[in-house]
Design an enzyme around this catalytic site. Structure first.
Site, mmCIF file in Angstrom:
data_model
loop_
_atom_site.group_PDB
_atom_site.id
_atom_site.type_symbol
_atom_site.label_atom_id
_atom_site.label_comp_id
_atom_site.label_asym_id
_atom_site.label_seq_id
_atom_site.Cartn_x
_atom_site.Cartn_y
_atom_site.Cartn_z
ATOM 1 N N THR A 12 0.686 -1.618 0.076
ATOM 2 C CA THR A 12 -0.293 0.246 -0.051
ATOM 3 C C THR A 12 0.827 1.530 -0.105
ATOM 4 O O THR A 12 0.517 1.967 -0.202
ATOM 5 C CB THR A 12 -1.174 0.050 1.007
ATOM 6 O OG1 THR A 12 -1.846 -0.916 1.042
ATOM 7 C CG2 THR A 12 -1.726 1.185 1.244
ATOM 8 N N SER A 54 1.621 -7.397 -1.426
ATOM 9 C CA SER A 54 2.684 -8.756 -0.364
ATOM 10 C C SER A 54 1.452 -9.697 0.115
ATOM 11 O O SER A 54 2.373 -11.330 0.376
ATOM 12 C CB SER A 54 3.007 -7.872 0.669
ATOM 13 O OG SER A 54 1.911 -7.656 1.698
HETATM 14 N N1 ASP Z 1 -2.855 -5.365 0.669
HETATM 15 C C1 ASP Z 1 -1.114 -4.518 1.244
HETATM 16 C C2 ASP Z 1 -0.491 -5.694 0.968
HETATM 17 O O1 ASP Z 1 -0.311 -6.249 2.174
HETATM 18 C C3 ASP Z 1 -1.555 -3.651 2.034
HETATM 19 C C4 ASP Z 1 -1.221 -3.101 3.437
HETATM 20 O O2 ASP Z 1 0.010 -2.873 2.201
HETATM 21 O O3 ASP Z 1 -0.833 -2.390 3.877
HETATM 22 O O4 ASP Z 1 0.510 -5.645 0.235
#
Ligand code: ASP
Length: 177
Positions: A12, A54
């Protein structure tokens, strides 16, 4: 001044707004452009290794990260990895076992909101990560919301709160005040 390597992997923190919603697309140089304090702390080289949410990080990516650090280990005093929060704790644990007895800091960080978002936690987390990479102890740590957490003890315990990570059954390594 210390020499730090920043490795981008997505998440994110590095996301832009796309037709399908948020998607990782910013590289470390773009993240640092929004975090000018870092340039006063150290010299930084950037490596964009992945651009992934991720949840798509796999063991092959852990091996790639460890290899990228090992190949450049002698050139830097520390390493900052920007990473999505969902699996950051797993990557931190994997790197802790892949790169053992490491006297240089290897710091993972990320954010709940993208770097361009009003009131984002990205800038604070990134600046703290560089502060720790410049002055902290060796080994793998997560720096998030003012806390430094040992890579083998970190867990994401909150989905949305900026206070997303906890150190499980072990004291935090350090806190920022
Ligand atoms: N879905 C995102 C990730 O883990 C969530 C984040 O980065 O806060 O890449």
């Amino acid at each position: 001044m210390k020499n730090i390597l920043m490795i981008g992997t997505g998440g994110t923190i590095a996301s832009g707004q796309t037709a399908e919603g948020l998607a990782p697309e910013l590289d470390p140089l773009q993240l640092l452009r929004d975090t000018p304090r870092v340039a006063q702390l150290c010299r930084v080289d950037c490596l964009q290794l992945y651009s992934l949410d991720s949840t798509n990080i796999r063991p092959c990516h852990w091996l790639g990260l460890a290899r990228a650090i090992r190949e450049r280990y002698d050139q830097y005093d520390g390493f900052v990895i920007s990473h999505g929060t969902d699996t950051m704790a797993y990557t931190a644990a994997a790197l802790s076992y892949l790169i053992q007895d490491c006297p240089k800091p290897i710091v993972l960080t990320g954010a709940q909101k993208p770097i361009w978002y009003d009131g984002t936690d990205s800038k604070r987390n990134l600046t703290d990560a560089f502060l720790y990479a410049c002055r902290g102890c060796g080994g793998v740590q997560i720096v998030f919301n003012g806390k430094v957490i040992l890579g083998t003890r970190a867990r994401k315990t909150r989905t949305k709160s900026f206070n997303a990570f906890s150190s499980i059954d072990y004291p935090e390594t350090a806190v920022f005040r």
